[in-house]
Design a protein around this motif. Structure first.
Motif, short mmCIF file in Angstrom:
data_model
loop_
_atom_site.label_atom_id
_atom_site.label_comp_id
_atom_site.label_asym_id
_atom_site.label_seq_id
_atom_site.Cartn_x
_atom_site.Cartn_y
_atom_site.Cartn_z
N ASN A 416 0.48 -0.94 -0.52
CA ASN A 416 -0.09 -0.13 -0.13
C ASN A 416 0.71 0.82 -0.20
O ASN A 416 0.55 2.15 -1.08
N LYS A 419 2.12 1.42 -3.57
CA LYS A 419 0.60 1.63 -4.21
C LYS A 419 0.08 3.26 -4.62
O LYS A 419 0.08 4.29 -4.84
N TYR A 420 -0.30 4.04 -3.00
CA TYR A 420 -0.54 4.73 -2.84
C TYR A 420 0.04 5.98 -2.80
O TYR A 420 0.51 7.21 -1.86
N ASP A 444 5.09 5.76 4.56
CA ASP A 444 5.31 6.38 3.29
C ASP A 444 5.18 8.43 2.99
O ASP A 444 4.61 8.96 3.81
N THR A 447 -0.18 9.64 -0.78
CA THR A 447 -1.48 10.16 -0.64
C THR A 447 -2.23 10.89 0.83
O THR A 447 -2.80 12.25 -0.08
N ILE A 449 -4.75 9.89 3.78
CA ILE A 449 -5.94 9.16 4.01
C ILE A 449 -6.91 10.66 4.27
O ILE A 449 -5.76 10.95 5.61
N ILE A 457 -11.15 3.02 6.58
CA ILE A 457 -10.12 1.94 5.77
C ILE A 457 -10.25 0.49 6.53
O ILE A 457 -9.69 -0.25 5.50
N TYR A 462 -13.86 -1.66 1.26
CA TYR A 462 -13.91 -0.07 1.59
C TYR A 462 -12.94 0.58 0.78
O TYR A 462 -11.39 -0.29 0.83
N ARG A 463 -12.73 1.70 -0.05
CA ARG A 463 -11.68 2.39 -0.71
C ARG A 463 -11.72 3.52 -0.42
O ARG A 463 -13.11 3.95 -0.79
N VAL A 464 -10.69 4.34 -0.70
CA VAL A 464 -11.31 5.62 -0.85
C VAL A 464 -11.92 6.95 -1.49
O VAL A 464 -11.22 5.68 -2.72
N THR A 469 -7.00 6.43 -5.73
CA THR A 469 -7.54 5.08 -5.22
C THR A 469 -8.61 4.57 -6.79
O THR A 469 -8.44 3.44 -7.00
N GLY A 474 -6.88 -2.31 -6.73
CA GLY A 474 -7.24 -2.74 -5.34
C GLY A 474 -8.56 -3.65 -5.38
O GLY A 474 -9.52 -2.94 -6.06
N HIS A 475 -9.12 -4.51 -4.09
CA HIS A 475 -10.36 -5.04 -3.77
C HIS A 475 -10.75 -4.12 -2.37
O HIS A 475 -11.79 -4.32 -2.02
N GLY A 476 -9.98 -3.09 -1.69
CA GLY A 476 -10.40 -2.81 -0.06
C GLY A 476 -10.04 -4.16 0.20
O GLY A 476 -10.60 -4.07 1.54
N GLY A 478 -7.08 -5.72 1.73
CA GLY A 478 -5.85 -5.74 2.16
C GLY A 478 -5.44 -5.55 3.98
O GLY A 478 -5.54 -5.74 4.33
N LEU A 479 -6.46 -4.28 4.25
CA LEU A 479 -5.91 -3.83 5.31
C LEU A 479 -6.85 -4.00 6.21
O LEU A 479 -6.57 -4.55 7.35
P1 ADP Z 1 -6.55 -1.56 -1.89
O1 ADP Z 1 -7.22 -3.08 -2.04
O2 ADP Z 1 -7.73 -0.49 -2.33
O3 ADP Z 1 -5.37 -1.35 -1.33
P2 ADP Z 1 -6.60 -1.88 1.32
O4 ADP Z 1 -7.63 -2.47 2.39
O5 ADP Z 1 -5.39 -2.17 0.99
O6 ADP Z 1 -6.68 -2.20 -0.35
O7 ADP Z 1 -7.26 -0.32 1.59
C1 ADP Z 1 -8.21 0.13 1.73
C2 ADP Z 1 -8.17 1.54 0.87
O8 ADP Z 1 -6.97 2.35 2.00
C3 ADP Z 1 -7.36 1.92 -0.55
O9 ADP Z 1 -8.00 1.92 -1.04
C4 ADP Z 1 -6.50 3.45 -0.23
O10 ADP Z 1 -7.42 4.08 -0.39
C5 ADP Z 1 -6.72 3.70 1.34
N1 ADP Z 1 -4.90 2.79 1.95
C6 ADP Z 1 -4.58 2.31 2.76
N2 ADP Z 1 -2.69 2.42 2.18
C7 ADP Z 1 -2.75 3.48 1.91
C8 ADP Z 1 -2.24 4.34 2.33
N3 ADP Z 1 -0.50 3.97 2.74
N4 ADP Z 1 -1.30 5.56 1.70
C9 ADP Z 1 -2.88 6.25 1.49
N5 ADP Z 1 -3.87 5.25 1.73
C10 ADP Z 1 -4.15 4.14 1.78
#
Ligand code: ADP
Length: 535
Positions: A416, A419-420, A444, A447, A449, A457, A462-464, A469, A474-476, A478-479
């Motif tokens: 992440n 990626k972000y 990091d 961007t 949050i 998140i 959930y995805r922002v 994003t 992504g699929h929302g 990971g976190l």
């Molecule tokens: P995704 O597969 O969309 O990355 P995650 O569950 O890992 O799914 O993250 C959920 C959302 O949280 C992401 O879609 C993104 O909007 C936000 N996010 C996660 N990690 C970061 C980060 N390091 N910086 C900015 N936004 C993040």
């Protein structure tokens, strides 16, 4: 239930309420009687000899009596206390009436005896003479129309009267400070309750106090009467319905009905809000799931399409040069890895939801865990030109975690972070500890949050909804996997992020030496399995 039975029910409620009013009135007069003779229980145990001795030794008062005298001295209801032995000329100047001096705790000769006291004593003395042949107790108590509260001490074996205790009553206080407030407390205002309750001096034909706005013009007829037998013989408590009992009963239950209504309305509103929030949440979740499905379908199809095309070209024998062969192979490999990663994530979620995710916690060194994981990720970090800033404190203690979980957690956070971070690909990793916990920070300069999304998140799907994003694959999931695995390994995750500047995710795990081996997140740990893997 028909109309008649509703009427019958109403009438029975009215009857009950009338019955209740009658009992309340009785209860009130009983309460007044108890209030007047409060703490006098022990006087019935006094002995004739003890009482006679007081005349000679006025400071040697028996314990049971002094306790009562102290109580009365502090009670606003009584003005004074007089004591005298029985004799031919009770209350004459020679008869030796004494007054209790509460400051010194003994009887002193009374300089002047109020006429009221002598009349009171005279009255109870006469009454006792009448009772003498039949009375079996050592004390007799009564008030009289001169407003003294009196005790006669009596020796039933000898049918002999021994002494008198007489206390002038503070009449105003009795009316306005004791009986009045109690009438009001029990029956409230007559306007509100429809029930008039008043204290009636029947000897003088006078209403002394009531629950009406004014005592004037109260006609002295009544529906119920209650007497203060043996205490205030000149007075009665009376009750009259100023509205019909039906109306009075409805008025009495009005406040209760309003209360019940208010609670019902409140519960209804609360339930509606709850339902609305639940429905809103469900709707959001299904929307997220729908977008997840579309996303996943796309993600699954893209690598398959690439692999299919590459495979076809290879099968046709159209690709012959070693460079192109290598490039096709590379394509197939990269897409396979992407597909695999995604399938693993989906499986993790499915396994967790089915309760099939088994952990094998072991004693591990955070430093080694992090370093080994970074070594594995080296290719990915180089490919993305990531600027790695690693800082690991010396001698960070071991933690008890499942190695696979730890790798998944760190892997997702690093992915992440990269990626972000569309521009500066900075990855800060810090490992440190305090006395209780080990911390692993992943930072990091990406961007960031937005504050309103920071709580969400970690939710599944959930995805922002910001442009980046939307553009980033992504699929929302990971976190949500990261949070779940961290917690199942006894840890916690927190986020500190500034929108537009970057984010820091901090993992914390308890130091292994501080946790018991018997239980970690509900899992039994086998000590064999938990042998240190790194020494
Ligand atoms: P995704 O597969 O969309 O990355 P995650 O569950 O890992 O799914 O993250 C959920 C959302 O949280 C992401 O879609 C993104 O909007 C936000 N996010 C996660 N990690 C970061 C980060 N390091 N910086 C900015 N936004 C993040």
């Amino acid at each position: 239930m028909n109309l008649y039975s509703i009427y019958a029910l109403h009438m029975s409620a009215v009857t009950t309420s009338v019955e209740k009013n009658r009992e309340q009135l009785e209860d009130l007069s009983q309460w007044v009687r108890v209030r007047m003779r409060q703490n006098s229980g022990n006087l019935w145990t006094l002995e004739a000899s003890e009482l006679k001795r007081i005349a000679e030794y006025p400071d040697q008062i028996p314990a049971a009596l002094i306790q009562y005298l102290n109580h009365v001295s502090n009670d606003q209801l009584y003005d004074d206390i007089y004591y005298t032995l029985d004799g031919d000329r009770v209350c004459s100047p020679e008869s030796g009436v004494m007054r209790f001096d509460s400051a010194v705790g003994s009887f002193v000769p009374a300089e002047a005896v109020p006429e009221q006291v002598c009349r009171g004593i005279g009255m109870v003395s006469t009454r006792m003479n009448v009772l003498a042949s039949t009375y079996k107790w050592t004390a007799y108590m009564m008030t009289d129309s001169y407003f003294t509260f009196n005790f006669v001490f009596f020796n039933p074996d000898q049918a002999e009267t021994i002494a008198y205790l007489s206390m002038p009553i503070n009449r105003d206080y009795l009316i306005s400070g004791v009986i009045g407030p109690e009438i009001f407390r029990r029956f409230s205002n007559s306007e509100e309750s429809g029930v008039l309750v008043y204290l009636d001096d029947w000897t003088r034909g006078q209403v002394l106090i009531s629950n009406a706005e004014s005592n004037q013009d109260i006609s002295r007829d009544h529906d119920f009467i209650s007497r203060f037998s043996g205490v205030l013989e000149d007075w009665n408590l009376k009750m009259r319905y100023i509205e019909t009992p039906e109306v009075a009963a409805s008025k009495a239950s009005l406040v209760r009905n309003i209360g019940v209504l208010a609670v019902t309305v409140f519960t209804l509103i609360f339930s509606l809000i709850f339902l609305y929030l639940a429905a809103k949440r469900d709707r959001e979740l299904s929307m997220r799931q729908a977008s997840f499905l579309a996303n996943v379908t796309h993600e699954l199809k893209t690598p398959l399409a690439v692999m299919q095309a590459a495979g076809e070209n290879l099968a046709d024998g159209r690709v012959t040069t070693p460079e192109r062969l290598q490039s096709y192979g590379q394509h197939i490999f990269t897409e396979t890895m992407r597909l695999r990663k995604m399938i693993e994530k989906l499986l993790d979620v499915a396994r967790n939801e089915a309760g099939q995710l088994t952990l094998k916690p072991a004693l591990l060194q955070p430093e080694k865990l992090v370093k080994e994981h970074l070594a594995e990720q080296q290719g990915f970090l180089n490919q993305n030109n990531v600027q790695l800033d690693l800082s690991i404190e010396d001698d960070v203690p071991k933690i008890m975690v499942d190695q696979n979980s730890f790798e998944t957690i760190l892997g997702n956070l690093i992915e992440n972070a990269v990626k972000y971070s569309p521009e500066e690909k900075y990855l800060g990793i810090r490992v440190y500890s305090d006395t209780k916990k080990v911390f692993v920070e992943v930072q990091d300069h990406g961007t960031g949050i937005p504050p309103e999304s920071q709580k969400l998140i970690f939710d599944k799907f959930y995805r922002v909804e910001e442009t980046l994003t939307a553009r980033t694959k992504g699929h929302g999931l990971g976190l949500s996997i990261v949070k779940n695995l961290t917690e199942r390994n006894g840890g916690a995750i927190s986020l500190n992020s500034t929108y537009g500047k970057g984010s820091t995710f901090t993992l914390s795990f308890p130091i292994a030496a501080n946790i018991s081996f018997s239980n970690l997140n509900g899992q039994k740990i086998n000590e064999e399995e938990s042998k240190p893997e790194y020494v």
